[in-house]
Design a protein around this motif. Structure first.
Motif, mmCIF file in Angstrom:
data_model
loop_
_atom_site.group_PDB
_atom_site.id
_atom_site.type_symbol
_atom_site.label_atom_id
_atom_site.label_comp_id
_atom_site.label_asym_id
_atom_site.label_seq_id
_atom_site.Cartn_x
_atom_site.Cartn_y
_atom_site.Cartn_z
ATOM 1 N N SER A 5 -31.804 -55.602 21.525
ATOM 2 C CA SER A 5 -31.598 -55.088 22.881
ATOM 3 C C SER A 5 -32.613 -54.028 23.275
ATOM 4 O O SER A 5 -32.540 -53.488 24.367
ATOM 5 C CB SER A 5 -30.175 -54.535 23.023
ATOM 6 N N ASN A 6 -33.558 -53.729 22.366
ATOM 7 C CA ASN A 6 -34.596 -52.753 22.705
ATOM 8 C C ASN A 6 -35.826 -53.018 21.838
ATOM 9 O O ASN A 6 -35.772 -53.764 20.854
ATOM 10 C CB ASN A 6 -34.084 -51.311 22.546
ATOM 11 N N ASP A 7 -36.927 -52.397 22.231
ATOM 12 C CA ASP A 7 -38.185 -52.633 21.512
ATOM 13 C C ASP A 7 -38.160 -52.110 20.082
ATOM 14 O O ASP A 7 -38.821 -52.671 19.209
ATOM 15 C CB ASP A 7 -39.360 -52.024 22.279
ATOM 16 N N GLN A 8 -37.423 -51.070 19.838
ATOM 17 C CA GLN A 8 -37.339 -50.546 18.469
ATOM 18 C C GLN A 8 -36.712 -51.592 17.545
ATOM 19 O O GLN A 8 -37.210 -51.833 16.445
ATOM 20 C CB GLN A 8 -36.535 -49.248 18.449
ATOM 21 N N ASP A 9 -35.633 -52.218 17.999
ATOM 22 C CA ASP A 9 -34.990 -53.271 17.200
ATOM 23 C C ASP A 9 -35.916 -54.481 17.042
ATOM 24 O O ASP A 9 -35.994 -55.078 15.966
ATOM 25 C CB ASP A 9 -33.682 -53.722 17.843
ATOM 26 N N LEU A 10 -36.610 -54.836 18.125
ATOM 27 C CA LEU A 10 -37.528 -55.972 18.062
ATOM 28 C C LEU A 10 -38.632 -55.709 17.045
ATOM 29 O O LEU A 10 -38.901 -56.538 16.177
ATOM 30 C CB LEU A 10 -38.145 -56.246 19.444
ATOM 31 N N ARG A 11 -39.236 -54.553 17.146
ATOM 32 C CA ARG A 11 -40.341 -54.229 16.234
ATOM 33 C C ARG A 11 -39.858 -54.169 14.785
ATOM 34 O O ARG A 11 -40.552 -54.636 13.870
ATOM 35 C CB ARG A 11 -40.978 -52.906 16.641
ATOM 36 N N SER A 12 -38.680 -53.618 14.567
ATOM 37 C CA SER A 12 -38.123 -53.551 13.219
ATOM 38 C C SER A 12 -37.937 -54.949 12.640
ATOM 39 O O SER A 12 -38.289 -55.207 11.483
ATOM 40 C CB SER A 12 -36.796 -52.795 13.252
ATOM 41 N N LEU A 14 -39.518 -57.737 13.592
ATOM 42 C CA LEU A 14 -40.829 -58.368 13.408
ATOM 43 C C LEU A 14 -41.545 -57.835 12.172
ATOM 44 O O LEU A 14 -42.261 -58.584 11.501
ATOM 45 C CB LEU A 14 -41.693 -58.174 14.658
ATOM 46 N N ASN A 15 -41.356 -56.556 11.871
ATOM 47 C CA ASN A 15 -41.996 -55.969 10.690
ATOM 48 C C ASN A 15 -41.432 -56.511 9.382
ATOM 49 O O ASN A 15 -42.066 -56.381 8.337
ATOM 50 C CB ASN A 15 -41.893 -54.445 10.725
ATOM 51 N N LYS A 16 -40.265 -57.119 9.426
ATOM 52 C CA LYS A 16 -39.648 -57.691 8.218
ATOM 53 C C LYS A 16 -40.102 -59.126 7.957
ATOM 54 O O LYS A 16 -39.818 -59.670 6.895
ATOM 55 C CB LYS A 16 -38.127 -57.663 8.355
ATOM 56 N N LEU A 17 -40.808 -59.717 8.918
ATOM 57 C CA LEU A 17 -41.195 -61.122 8.794
ATOM 58 C C LEU A 17 -42.447 -61.283 7.942
ATOM 59 O O LEU A 17 -43.376 -60.486 8.046
ATOM 60 C CB LEU A 17 -41.473 -61.718 10.172
ATOM 61 N N PRO A 18 -42.493 -62.353 7.140
ATOM 62 C CA PRO A 18 -43.738 -62.669 6.428
ATOM 63 C C PRO A 18 -44.794 -63.147 7.436
ATOM 64 O O PRO A 18 -44.483 -63.489 8.578
ATOM 65 C CB PRO A 18 -43.338 -63.782 5.467
ATOM 66 N N ALA A 19 -46.037 -63.191 7.005
ATOM 67 C CA ALA A 19 -47.174 -63.487 7.883
ATOM 68 C C ALA A 19 -46.999 -64.788 8.672
ATOM 69 O O ALA A 19 -47.260 -64.832 9.873
ATOM 70 C CB ALA A 19 -48.455 -63.529 7.063
ATOM 71 N N GLU A 20 -46.574 -65.856 8.009
ATOM 72 C CA GLU A 20 -46.436 -67.143 8.704
ATOM 73 C C GLU A 20 -45.401 -67.053 9.819
ATOM 74 O O GLU A 20 -45.617 -67.554 10.924
ATOM 75 C CB GLU A 20 -46.059 -68.261 7.731
ATOM 76 N N GLN A 21 -44.281 -66.410 9.557
ATOM 77 C CA GLN A 21 -43.260 -66.266 10.598
ATOM 78 C C GLN A 21 -43.732 -65.355 11.722
ATOM 79 O O GLN A 21 -43.410 -65.593 12.882
ATOM 80 C CB GLN A 21 -41.948 -65.755 10.008
ATOM 81 N N ALA A 144 -34.575 -62.607 23.502
ATOM 82 C CA ALA A 144 -33.842 -63.856 23.285
ATOM 83 C C ALA A 144 -34.484 -64.671 22.161
ATOM 84 O O ALA A 144 -33.769 -65.255 21.324
ATOM 85 C CB ALA A 144 -33.786 -64.665 24.580
ATOM 86 N N ILE A 145 -35.808 -64.707 22.116
ATOM 87 C CA ILE A 145 -36.501 -65.408 21.027
ATOM 88 C C ILE A 145 -36.163 -64.758 19.690
ATOM 89 O O ILE A 145 -35.893 -65.447 18.704
ATOM 90 C CB ILE A 145 -38.029 -65.422 21.278
ATOM 91 N N ALA A 146 -36.150 -63.440 19.658
ATOM 92 C CA ALA A 146 -35.804 -62.718 18.422
ATOM 93 C C ALA A 146 -34.342 -62.979 18.043
ATOM 94 O O ALA A 146 -34.032 -63.146 16.854
ATOM 95 C CB ALA A 146 -36.056 -61.229 18.587
ATOM 96 N N ASP A 147 -33.469 -63.040 19.029
ATOM 97 C CA ASP A 147 -32.061 -63.337 18.750
ATOM 98 C C ASP A 147 -31.903 -64.738 18.149
ATOM 99 O O ASP A 147 -31.091 -64.943 17.231
ATOM 100 C CB ASP A 147 -31.205 -63.221 20.013
ATOM 101 N N GLU A 148 -32.690 -65.701 18.643
ATOM 102 C CA GLU A 148 -32.677 -67.054 18.067
ATOM 103 C C GLU A 148 -33.097 -67.003 16.599
ATOM 104 O O GLU A 148 -32.510 -67.689 15.757
ATOM 105 C CB GLU A 148 -33.615 -67.977 18.830
ATOM 106 N N LEU A 149 -34.110 -66.200 16.314
ATOM 107 C CA LEU A 149 -34.582 -66.048 14.940
ATOM 108 C C LEU A 149 -33.472 -65.494 14.060
ATOM 109 O O LEU A 149 -33.246 -65.975 12.946
ATOM 110 C CB LEU A 149 -35.798 -65.126 14.906
#
Length: 154
Positions: A5-12, A14-21, A144-149
């Protein structure tokens, strides 16, 4: 299940994803502004970035194509000019960000986050050019894309 619901959560997230993801999610962010691209090579690069079954050579070629177009169109940015030309630049920059090779990625940089920010810039340029309110909120699309992930990951 948690939602973004915010950029801090989104960035957190995304930072947990491996390079391919990071690449694939970044490409999904770019895909939502792909209609602003004026270059077929950038469009192909987006499609390549979305694939899980892609070779290193294909990734490198796609990166080079997107980076070349972003570099070529950079001079249009900052001028009082065609906003859609600037949007095209930001789509190419977002694509290049998603495809950035490990060797060129700065420490603690995240492909998906950079792609998200460039995609937002493309969307902003489109909104400036448009006289209507038909443009969805790019930030909410990214959440929404992050929520799908998150839903797929369980």
């Amino acid at each position: 299940m948690p939602t973004i619901s915010n950029d801090q959560d989104l960035r957190s997230l995304l930072n947990k994803l491996p390079a391919e993801q990071q690449r694939i999610v970044g490409a999904r962010f770019v895909q939502s502004v792909m209609h602003l691209s004026r270059d077929e090579r950038v469009n192909r690069a987006i499609e390549i970035a979305l694939r899980a079954d892609v070779s290193p050579d294909e990734l490198e070629d796609a990166y080079r194509a997107a980076k070349a177009h972003a570099t070529r169109t950079y001079t249009e940015c900052g001028k009082d000019t065609d906003w859609l030309a600037q949007a095209d630049h930001f789509v190419a920059a977002a694509t290049a960000a998603a495809l950035t090779p490990d060797s060129l990625l700065a420490e603690k940089a995240n492909r998906a986050w950079k792609a998200a920010m460039q995609a937002r810039m493309a969307n902003n340029c489109e909104m400036v050019e448009s006289d209507d309110d038909t443009h969805a909120d790019e930030v909410q699309r990214q959440y929404a894309i992050a929520d799908e992930l998150l839903a797929v990951a369980g």
